[in-house]
Design a protein around this motif. Structure first.
Motif, mmCIF file in Angstrom:
data_model
loop_
_atom_site.group_PDB
_atom_site.id
_atom_site.type_symbol
_atom_site.label_atom_id
_atom_site.label_comp_id
_atom_site.label_asym_id
_atom_site.label_seq_id
_atom_site.Cartn_x
_atom_site.Cartn_y
_atom_site.Cartn_z
ATOM 1 N N ASN A 300 0.794 -1.235 0.000
ATOM 2 C CA ASN A 300 0.000 0.000 0.000
ATOM 3 C C ASN A 300 0.823 1.280 0.000
ATOM 4 O OD1 ASN A 300 -2.450 -1.529 0.165
ATOM 5 N ND2 ASN A 300 -2.074 -1.774 2.365
ATOM 6 N N MET A 301 2.080 1.201 -0.395
ATOM 7 C CA MET A 301 2.907 2.394 -0.522
ATOM 8 C C MET A 301 3.423 2.483 -1.950
ATOM 9 S SD MET A 301 3.009 3.966 2.426
ATOM 10 C CE MET A 301 4.363 5.093 2.140
ATOM 11 N N ASN A 302 3.218 3.648 -2.599
ATOM 12 C CA ASN A 302 3.701 3.778 -3.979
ATOM 13 C C ASN A 302 5.118 4.355 -4.052
ATOM 14 O OD1 ASN A 302 3.390 6.624 -3.667
ATOM 15 N ND2 ASN A 302 1.289 6.532 -4.426
ATOM 16 N N ARG A 303 5.620 4.915 -2.968
ATOM 17 C CA ARG A 303 6.984 5.472 -2.851
ATOM 18 C C ARG A 303 7.232 6.646 -3.797
ATOM 19 N NH1 ARG A 303 11.190 0.465 -2.666
ATOM 20 N NH2 ARG A 303 10.314 0.047 -4.729
ATOM 21 N N LEU A 304 6.188 7.262 -4.314
ATOM 22 C CA LEU A 304 6.382 8.435 -5.155
ATOM 23 C C LEU A 304 7.061 9.536 -4.356
ATOM 24 C CD1 LEU A 304 2.941 8.597 -7.008
ATOM 25 C CD2 LEU A 304 5.149 7.907 -7.983
ATOM 26 N N ARG A 305 7.952 10.255 -5.015
ATOM 27 C CA ARG A 305 8.594 11.388 -4.379
ATOM 28 C C ARG A 305 7.843 12.657 -4.785
ATOM 29 N NH1 ARG A 305 9.184 8.790 -0.989
ATOM 30 N NH2 ARG A 305 10.517 10.263 0.138
ATOM 31 N N ALA A 306 8.060 13.721 -4.028
ATOM 32 C CA ALA A 306 7.286 14.948 -4.198
ATOM 33 C C ALA A 306 7.281 15.477 -5.640
ATOM 34 C CB ALA A 306 7.791 16.015 -3.235
ATOM 35 N N PRO A 307 8.429 15.524 -6.345
ATOM 36 C CA PRO A 307 8.385 16.045 -7.716
ATOM 37 C C PRO A 307 7.491 15.224 -8.641
ATOM 38 C CG PRO A 307 10.635 16.001 -6.909
ATOM 39 C CD PRO A 307 9.811 15.238 -5.921
ATOM 40 N N GLN A 308 7.412 13.919 -8.418
ATOM 41 C CA GLN A 308 6.561 13.081 -9.255
ATOM 42 C C GLN A 308 5.077 13.399 -9.021
ATOM 43 O OE1 GLN A 308 8.510 9.498 -7.596
ATOM 44 N NE2 GLN A 308 8.819 8.827 -9.712
ATOM 45 N N ILE A 309 4.716 13.650 -7.762
ATOM 46 C CA ILE A 309 3.323 13.999 -7.447
ATOM 47 C C ILE A 309 2.968 15.344 -8.052
ATOM 48 C CG2 ILE A 309 1.740 14.541 -5.556
ATOM 49 C CD1 ILE A 309 3.246 12.462 -3.871
ATOM 50 N N THR A 310 3.860 16.310 -7.903
ATOM 51 C CA THR A 310 3.604 17.637 -8.468
ATOM 52 C C THR A 310 3.504 17.577 -9.989
ATOM 53 O OG1 THR A 310 4.783 18.650 -6.616
ATOM 54 C CG2 THR A 310 4.450 20.004 -8.581
#
Length: 363
Positions: A300-310
């Protein structure tokens, strides 16, 4: 041993507690003269631990004291009172995330980033509203004029009765202190007027769904995937999530769907907890970036980092109003063990553990 006569070790925090408050708590539960359970001693010990913000120790002391309390001569109603009010003291001291305490913390976080931004007419969504207090924030924004106000989560309430009583406590607090629950531009008397449209009595008697159904769609709990639920496109003025986006499997689809649901000029606020959640267990086995060294992500963790979400938000058509990122240390030994794609990322991007992201749908 019956009649409240029990060894101290059965009910007390360990005698090697790190300060005098904990040592006093260890002794207070059993009267040293009579060797009997001390109701007043338990109360004083827990309240002192709470005052010192030692809620984990207070919780342990209460639980460890239950056998002695049960076998004592304290009458059954007083035993229940101790369970109720001492647990509440621990909760209000920060021992749990629940009720009006949790709601006001969420509102404070949200308001700190978006209170000065104008909102269009429309409703409210909290994505991933949770299985215990699923509609606290939705009722808050209903009281402040956003309709429909919806909590969306894949899971239904964990315990209907708990959710109902929690909702009742929130609404009772609203009635007593309406000024605590006003969004900028609203007045306490407006909150009280809106409160009259809520079947508070249903929540008081533990009927969660009865209280929700009485709202006639003005406040809804949607236990479905937000990608496929029946919300009206273009109807949402404010879209929020708290520690949710780090769990979704398709971040691009989530942002496209939220963009579709929001009204032009609508605001989205997302608090993203990008640390390894296993680090919160407190056993020192994991740190905030441990999972970036594993070939397979934790469940249940995608490990996306902040720049990828933005980047996903921008690709969906949002404007970025605020992108506040909080980082942690990236030790050289851990950096050397980063797996792909994190090994190729800039250190400052990998090390982000919290993100406050405020978005706007262009008018």
């Amino acid at each position: 041993m019956t009649n409240g006569l029990r060894p101290i070790a059965a009910v007390a925090v360990s005698n090697d507690a790190p300060d005098r408050a904990n040592a006093r708590a260890s002794r207070a539960v059993i009267d040293l003269q009579t060797r009997r359970f001390s109701e007043k001693g338990l109360q004083d010990a827990i309240l002192e631990l709470v005052s010192r913000k030692q809620t984990d120790r207070a919780t342990k002391l209460l639980i460890d004291s239950l056998p002695a309390m049960y076998e004592s001569n304290v009458n059954s109603k007083e035993k229940l009172n101790n369970l109720l009010f001492l647990a509440r003291a621990i909760q209000n001291g920060g021992g749990s995330k629940h009720g009006h305490v949790k709601l006001r913390a969420k509102v404070k976080s949200l308001a700190g980033f978006v209170k000065d931004l104008p909102l269009p007419e429309g409703g409210f969504i909290e994505l991933g509203c949770g299985a215990h207090d699923p509609l606290g924030l939705s009722f808050y924004f209903f009281l402040n004029g956003l309709t429909p106000a919806c909590g969306v989560d894949l899971l239904p309430p964990r315990t209907d009765y708990f959710s109902a009583v929690s909702m009742y406590e929130i609404l009772a607090n609203v009635k007593m202190f309406p000024g605590r629950y006003t969004w900028p531009g609203h007045k306490p008397h407006e909150i009280l007027t809106a409160l009259r449209g809520i079947d508070v009595a249903a929540f008081e008697r533990g009927d969660f769904w009865g209280g929700v159904e009485a709202m006639d769609g003005k406040v809804r709990l949607i236990s479905e995937d937000v990608l496929t639920c029946d919300l009206v496109p273009g109807s949402i003025a404010l879209f929020t999530s708290f520690a949710v986006l780090e769990h979704v499997t398709d971040i691009d689809a989530i942002f496209r769907r939220s963009h579709e649901l929001m009204a032009p000029g609508g605001i989205a606020y997302h608090f993203n907890d990008l640390a390894d959640h296993r680090s919160y267990r407190g056993d020192d086995q994991f740190g905030p970036l441990s999972f970036l060294t594993d070939e397979v992500a934790p469940p249940n963790m995608n490990r996306l980092r902040a720049p990828q979400i933005t980047a996903a938000a921008l690709a969906a058509g949002f404007e970025v109003i605020t992108d506040q990122r909080i980082t942690t240390d990236l030790p050289a030994a851990l950096k050397a063990r980063l797996v792909s794609p994190f090994a190729a990322m800039a250190d400052e991007d990998v090390a982000v553990i919290k993100q406050h992201l405020v978005l706007r749908k262009p008018s």
